[in-house]
Design an enzyme around this catalytic site. Structure first.
Site, mmCIF file in Angstrom:
data_model
loop_
_atom_site.group_PDB
_atom_site.id
_atom_site.type_symbol
_atom_site.label_atom_id
_atom_site.label_comp_id
_atom_site.label_asym_id
_atom_site.label_seq_id
_atom_site.Cartn_x
_atom_site.Cartn_y
_atom_site.Cartn_z
ATOM 1 N N PHE B 122 15.208 -2.552 17.167
ATOM 2 C CA PHE B 122 13.799 -2.557 17.097
ATOM 3 C C PHE B 122 13.837 -0.409 16.894
ATOM 4 O O PHE B 122 14.634 0.241 17.122
ATOM 5 C CB PHE B 122 13.231 -2.729 18.241
ATOM 6 C CG PHE B 122 13.331 -3.628 18.492
ATOM 7 C CD1 PHE B 122 13.316 -4.874 17.464
ATOM 8 C CD2 PHE B 122 11.833 -3.712 19.019
ATOM 9 C CE1 PHE B 122 12.633 -5.876 17.403
ATOM 10 C CE2 PHE B 122 10.778 -5.132 19.095
ATOM 11 C CZ PHE B 122 11.444 -6.724 17.932
ATOM 12 N N GLN B 243 -2.549 0.362 21.779
ATOM 13 C CA GLN B 243 -1.882 0.532 20.928
ATOM 14 C C GLN B 243 -2.851 -0.251 19.862
ATOM 15 O O GLN B 243 -3.602 -0.858 20.145
ATOM 16 C CB GLN B 243 -0.415 0.136 21.837
ATOM 17 C CG GLN B 243 1.003 0.376 20.758
ATOM 18 C CD GLN B 243 1.837 -0.266 20.908
ATOM 19 O OE1 GLN B 243 2.192 -1.192 21.466
ATOM 20 N NE2 GLN B 243 2.630 0.506 20.903
ATOM 21 N N HIS B 245 -2.280 -1.665 15.865
ATOM 22 C CA HIS B 245 -0.898 -2.197 14.558
ATOM 23 C C HIS B 245 -1.569 -1.028 13.368
ATOM 24 O O HIS B 245 -3.119 -2.132 13.870
ATOM 25 C CB HIS B 245 -0.767 -3.083 14.869
ATOM 26 C CG HIS B 245 0.825 -3.783 15.405
ATOM 27 N ND1 HIS B 245 2.071 -3.410 14.590
ATOM 28 C CD2 HIS B 245 0.952 -3.642 16.161
ATOM 29 C CE1 HIS B 245 2.492 -3.325 15.225
ATOM 30 N NE2 HIS B 245 2.891 -3.805 16.628
ATOM 31 N N LEU B 255 -1.814 -10.013 13.071
ATOM 32 C CA LEU B 255 -1.176 -9.354 12.582
ATOM 33 C C LEU B 255 0.044 -9.789 11.583
ATOM 34 O O LEU B 255 0.716 -11.273 11.541
ATOM 35 C CB LEU B 255 0.107 -8.806 14.194
ATOM 36 C CG LEU B 255 0.754 -7.604 13.995
ATOM 37 C CD1 LEU B 255 -0.135 -6.405 14.367
ATOM 38 C CD2 LEU B 255 2.312 -7.755 15.425
ATOM 39 N N GLU B 258 4.950 -4.805 9.715
ATOM 40 C CA GLU B 258 5.180 -3.769 8.626
ATOM 41 C C GLU B 258 6.191 -3.821 7.618
ATOM 42 O O GLU B 258 6.143 -3.367 6.838
ATOM 43 C CB GLU B 258 6.098 -2.652 9.374
ATOM 44 C CG GLU B 258 4.667 -1.754 10.368
ATOM 45 C CD GLU B 258 5.177 -1.303 12.235
ATOM 46 O OE1 GLU B 258 5.422 -2.070 12.840
ATOM 47 O OE2 GLU B 258 4.042 -0.332 12.062
ATOM 48 N N ARG B 289 2.856 4.459 12.635
ATOM 49 C CA ARG B 289 1.497 3.553 12.694
ATOM 50 C C ARG B 289 -0.215 4.397 12.887
ATOM 51 O O ARG B 289 -1.069 3.904 12.419
ATOM 52 C CB ARG B 289 1.745 2.905 14.021
ATOM 53 C CG ARG B 289 3.130 1.420 13.737
ATOM 54 C CD ARG B 289 3.140 1.023 15.184
ATOM 55 N NE ARG B 289 3.793 -0.349 15.090
ATOM 56 C CZ ARG B 289 4.477 -0.751 16.118
ATOM 57 N NH1 ARG B 289 3.738 -0.815 17.765
ATOM 58 N NH2 ARG B 289 5.398 -1.896 16.204
ATOM 59 N N HIS B 356 -3.627 -4.011 20.262
ATOM 60 C CA HIS B 356 -2.435 -5.095 20.580
ATOM 61 C C HIS B 356 -2.252 -4.338 21.923
ATOM 62 O O HIS B 356 -1.889 -5.875 22.653
ATOM 63 C CB HIS B 356 -1.367 -4.934 20.046
ATOM 64 C CG HIS B 356 -0.418 -5.039 20.153
ATOM 65 N ND1 HIS B 356 -0.218 -6.489 19.636
ATOM 66 C CD2 HIS B 356 0.903 -4.866 20.152
ATOM 67 C CE1 HIS B 356 0.677 -7.153 19.742
ATOM 68 N NE2 HIS B 356 2.174 -6.465 20.320
ATOM 69 N N ARG B 401 4.020 2.226 23.966
ATOM 70 C CA ARG B 401 4.407 1.300 24.148
ATOM 71 C C ARG B 401 5.869 1.518 23.200
ATOM 72 O O ARG B 401 5.171 0.863 21.946
ATOM 73 C CB ARG B 401 4.022 0.089 25.088
ATOM 74 C CG ARG B 401 5.117 -0.607 25.186
ATOM 75 C CD ARG B 401 4.665 -2.089 25.714
ATOM 76 N NE ARG B 401 3.429 -2.688 24.810
ATOM 77 C CZ ARG B 401 4.675 -3.299 23.425
ATOM 78 N NH1 ARG B 401 5.904 -3.758 23.883
ATOM 79 N NH2 ARG B 401 3.709 -3.566 22.506
#
Lengths: 85, 589
Positions: B122, B243, B245, B255, B258, B289, B356, B401
């Site tokens: 990730f 946060q 996106h 969402l 990406e 982002r 988010h 996060r």
């Protein structure tokens, strides 16, 4: 059996509050646009569908899988249609 | 209704919220023979944990070399040095053990060919303190949250946890010494209040994504627990860190990953201009982002948005061709076709930044105890009160996060709170005497919505709040937008006094529940915009156009917002439990 157009009950509306944004959006749109046109049998099928787990509902609504039961599949198709008629 | 007539139930522990954090604690407590009540406004397995698809980080080293200390470094860096390093060390050390424990509880983690648990890479994960990409995220296919939630629910049923499904928590109750002793809750079906007295109370009610018009969150995410804590006199921490996106479906919020831009998709404005070339000439559409989010917001603010309201930009994929889209981006195509009737093979997808995750929340220590300042940096726990998960701010996520750390957060601190509650119960064997005045305060909140007559509607005010928060306190923040935001949210809070419910019935009156949720959202909207105005730097998810740099000297501190509008600060806990501090440095990837 009455097949007149009726709005969803508050109880049913609360059952449409789910753990995912995607499901909230589709179910609440359907309550406004599709549910009033269902007949009694279809309404019962819809209520049964709402007992399905969220991740499986998402699979159905995204068209990635189809319920085995033809009546349920028909209600799922109506929910997908109501999103953008 | 008076306090005297209220129906009362008594438990050792009251858990409010039935997502992964609440259920992890409840399971442990019930297995230790505590008498546990879980209150949830929806059926427990419809909690928002079910939406977490990505996975859970743990340095198992099943794919490439890894260890918890590298995970800790990545988390501290990802937090933009606002995370508390003692809590982060604790979380990263516990992670591997908790993955195994979850598997024993029934979570079917995906496997490698050699039989070990599969781990995927990730963003933000590294080996050797910023070196090569790590692969740290354990997943149960693409439904990890669902698998965790269902396994924990089944374990709770087995352990005889008492569930109050479709009950809404109104307010905490306490005694004259400030011990939290349960809550007044409302049975949605009957509309009747119930007092649940408990020796310990755990808030696990999730985040507040519904503050913003475009968001990825379920409708239930209205920050109920955070607002309850605020009303109980507890300050809320770091609420300015939210946060976003960059690419949510415009007007809907879902969402678009990406991965779409990774495959070659790009953004255009109303003139068809590929505008990211102006903002990030090198990385273009693959910039970080926050850069992409702010660029989209600027295009819209400066009148280059698309659509009749010029309120979004377009994500183009058509040039990739039908074969690539069908093969590599089938899920995105399903989403676009299902929600907006757009086939990205033929048309672009309208997008806008989508809210988010709530990094801020109820301040806690690493035992899950809710803590308040005692002056000069020291803190003291609020006796009997705990918080875990997205509603809490422990703070392991700091200003930002990392993917795969939220499921980890809920199970690690769900367990930690469970452990501490078991100790507390051993030392506090009897229920304390409630202050009946605190019950009256909760009941007054119920009575307020019994006022009838003409007034504004809950729905309209909520929509206005979401719009104002998106415009003035979203991804584009300046002194000007935030000053305006404070004024506009304060005006909306005033108007809340004029809202009336047309339906005064009791049975399944969901309009009344939505009114309570709006009160919670309004309080947290004020907390967010006022904390954001006060913080004059850019750090992690809080990005100020007029203060573009991180300022560690002045601002490496947690903000604390009080219900009266005051904003105070407390230091970041930079001393880990056993290892050396990671000192702040530039966060570059």
């Amino acid at each position: 059996m009455s097949d007149t157009a009726v709005s969803a009950s508050p109880r049913l509306r609360w059952q449409c509050r789910r753990g995912m944004r995607e499901l909230d959006e589709l179910l609440q749109t359907f309550l406004e646009r599709g549910y009033p046109q269902l007949n009694d049998t279809q309404r019962m099928t819809f209520e049964r569908l709402l007992t399905t787990q969220d991740n499986l509902l998402l699979e159905y609504f995204m068209g990635r899988s189809v319920p085995k039961d033809a009546d349920t599949a028909d209600v799922v198709a109506k929910i997908r249609h109501a999103a953008h008629p | 209704m008076t306090a005297m007539k209220l129906v009362r139930r008594k438990f050792d522990t009251l858990v409010i919220g039935a997502g992964g954090g609440g259920l992890r604690s409840a399971m442990q407590l019930a297995q230790a023979d505590a008498n546990v009540a879980v209150v949830s406004k929806v059926f427990p397995t419809r909690s928002h944990t079910v939406a977490a698809q990505g996975g859970m980080n743990a340095a198992l080293a099943n794919v490439v070399p890894d260890n918890w200390h590298w995970h800790m470094y990545d988390t501290v860096k990802g937090s933009d040095y606002l995370g508390d390093q003692d809590a982060i060390e604790y979380m990263c050390r516990a992670a591997s053990h908790l993955v195994v424990e979850l598997e024993h509880a029934g979570v079917p983690f995906s496997r490698l060919d050699n039989g070990k648990i599969y781990q995927r890479p990730f963003g933000g994960q590294s080996q050797d303190f910023g070196g090569a990409q790590a692969a740290r995220t354990c997943a149960a296919a693409d439904r990890t949250g669902h698998a965790i939630l269902h396994s924990l629910y089944q374990q709770n049923i087995r352990a005889k946890t008492h569930f109050f499904d479709e009950y809404f928590a109104i307010d905490l109750v306490k005694d004259s010494d400030g011990y939290i002793l349960g809550a007044v809750v409302l049975e949605i079906e009957t509309g009747e209040p119930l007092l649940i007295e408990a020796k310990t109370t755990l808030l696990a009610t999730g985040g507040v994504g519904q503050l913003f018009r475009t968001n990825t969150n379920a409708h239930i995410n209205t920050g109920d627990g955070i607002a309850m804590a605020l009303r109980a006199g507890i300050p809320v921490q770091d609420m300015e860190f939210f946060q976003f996106h960059p690419t949510g479906i415009a007007g809907k919020g879902m969402l678009i990953t990406e991965g779409v831009r990774g495959e070659g998709g790009y953004l255009v404005n109303k003139d068809g201009e590929r505008f990211m070339e102006r903002y990030a000439p090198h990385a273009k559409d693959l910039a970080s982002r926050d850069v992409v989010s702010r660029a989209i917001a600027i295009e819209v603010r400066e009148g280059r948005g698309c659509g009749p309201n010029a309120d979004h930009v377009m994500l183009k994929l058509e040039h990739l061709g039908a074969e690539v889209i069908k093969k590599r981006l089938p899920g995105i195509r399903d989403m676009a076709m299902t929600f907006i009737g757009v086939d990205p093979i033929e048309e672009p997808i309208p997008v806008f930044p989508t809210a988010h995750y709530t990094m801020g929340g109820i301040p806690t220590n690493r035992y899950g105890q809710v803590v308040v300042p005692l002056g000069e940096g020291a803190e003291e726990p609020i006796p009997g009160l705990y918080a875990v998960g997205e509603c809490a701010c422990v703070s392991v996520h700091g200003a930002n996060r990392l993917g795969g750390n939220s499921l980890l957060d809920i199970v690690v601190f769900g367990r930690a709170a469970g452990n501490h509650i078991i100790e507390h119960l051993a030392e506090h064997r009897y229920h304390r005497q409630l202050d009946e005045g605190s019950i009256d305060q909760a009941l007054a909140r119920l009575a307020r919505w019994e006022q009838s007559g003409d007034g504004e509607s809950v729905d309209e005010l909520r929509q206005e709040l979401q719009r104002v928060m998106e415009e003035d306190c979203g991804v584009f923040r300046t002194e000007e937008t935030l000053v305006q935001g404070v004024a506009r949210v304060e005006a909306l809070a005033e108007r809340l006094q004029n809202v009336r419910l047309k339906d005064q019935s009791k049975v399944f009156n969901t309009a009344r529940i939505e009114a309570f949720e709006l009160e919670n959202l309004m309080a947290l909207g004020l907390a967010t915009v006022k904390s954001a105005l006060a913080r004059k730097e850019s750090r992690g998810a809080h990005s100020r156009v007029d203060y573009p740099d991180r300022d560690d000297e002045r601002w490496m501190k947690h903000s604390l917002y009080y219900e009266d509008g005051r904003v105070d600060y407390k230091p970041v806990r930079t001393k880990p439990l056993t290892v050396d501090t990671f000192p702040p440095k530039a966060r570059v990837y």
